[in-house]
Design an enzyme around this catalytic site. Structure first.
Site, short mmCIF file in Angstrom:
data_model
loop_
_atom_site.label_atom_id
_atom_site.label_comp_id
_atom_site.label_asym_id
_atom_site.label_seq_id
_atom_site.Cartn_x
_atom_site.Cartn_y
_atom_site.Cartn_z
N ARG A 1 -0.82 -14.29 3.96
CA ARG A 1 -1.68 -13.70 4.99
C ARG A 1 -1.02 -13.79 6.37
NH1 ARG A 1 -6.22 -11.79 3.43
NH2 ARG A 1 -7.27 -12.02 5.44
N LYS B 1 0.81 -1.21 0.00
CA LYS B 1 0.00 0.00 0.00
C LYS B 1 0.85 1.27 0.00
CE LYS B 1 -3.97 -2.13 2.33
NZ LYS B 1 -4.87 -2.03 3.51
N HIS C 1 -2.17 -5.70 1.48
CA HIS C 1 -3.45 -6.37 1.25
C HIS C 1 -3.12 -7.73 0.66
CE1 HIS C 1 -7.49 -7.24 -0.31
NE2 HIS C 1 -6.86 -7.66 -1.39
N ARG D 1 2.71 -6.10 9.24
CA ARG D 1 1.89 -5.11 9.93
C ARG D 1 2.37 -4.87 11.35
NH1 ARG D 1 -3.58 -7.69 7.39
NH2 ARG D 1 -3.63 -6.44 5.47
N ASN E 1 -2.14 -0.06 6.98
CA ASN E 1 -1.60 -1.31 7.52
C ASN E 1 -0.71 -2.05 6.52
OD1 ASN E 1 -3.50 -2.30 5.77
ND2 ASN E 1 -4.69 -3.39 7.31
N PHE F 1 -15.16 2.68 8.01
CA PHE F 1 -13.80 2.95 7.53
C PHE F 1 -13.71 3.09 6.01
CE2 PHE F 1 -14.41 -1.64 7.86
CZ PHE F 1 -14.05 -2.07 6.59
N THR G 1 -5.11 -7.72 10.40
CA THR G 1 -5.50 -6.44 9.81
C THR G 1 -5.37 -5.31 10.82
OG1 THR G 1 -7.04 -7.57 8.34
CG2 THR G 1 -7.40 -5.22 8.67
#
Length: 177
Positions: free
Chosen positions: A91, A14, A124, A111, A121, A63, A97
């Protein structure tokens, strides 16, 4: 690689990480250290409309607007990763998350190390094979997984690949220039 089933997944790095080259490189290094291979990589910048469409399942949640705005705030990168159980391994590497939880329960996760908030965070990841197909088609519409498995899958499964730093992609050894 190993004798397990080779799987593909989608990973996004991100804007919060992509805007800091050293952090971006640290995330790429973590992915490599965890024996996930880069099949395709692309740097892009989303519009608000792109972000809203991708996250439409969250429309109406508290959010949503913050997430849509953040994801269109700067450059990010999309990657198709390959590895044994790639979806669950990616993951797990990302961590929870909720960044605050990750910082206490999964400190070594991406994260846990780099996340700032639940929106900022870092990453994805697709959560199922169906999501992988849908999300890969958004970021890599030219990519055909069936063709890739036929033509390159064995090279990746057997580890007969070279990491191209400039492209941030693994290339089958017989395709290196």
């Amino acid at each position: 690689m190993s004798s397990g089933r080779l799987q593909l997944t989608l990973a996004l790095i991100k804007p919060d990480i992509h805007s800091h080259p050293k952090l971006h490189r640290a995330v790429v290094d973590l992915i490599l250290e965890n024996r996930l291979l880069f099949v395709r990589s692309r740097v892009l910048r989303w519009t608000q409309q792109d972000s809203a469409k991708f996250y439409r399942e969250h429309s109406g949640r508290f959010f949503y607007n913050r997430l849509v705005g953040f994801m269109s705030s700067g450059r990010m990168s999309a990657h198709i990763l390959a590895g044994e159980d790639a979806i669950s391994r990616w993951r797990q590497l990302m961590g929870p998350t909720k960044t605050f939880r990750a910082q206490f329960t999964h400190r070594e996760s991406i994260r846990g190390q780099f996340g700032l908030t639940d929106t900022r965070n870092c990453t994805h990841g697709a959560d199922s094979e169906e999501a992988v197909r849908r999300e890969v088609a958004i970021f890599f519409p030219e990519f055909n997984a069936e063709t890739w498995f036929k033509e390159q899958g064995e090279f990746f499964k057997e580890g007969k690949v070279h990491f191209d730093e400039g492209r941030i992609e693994h290339v089958p050894i017989n395709h290196c220039s």
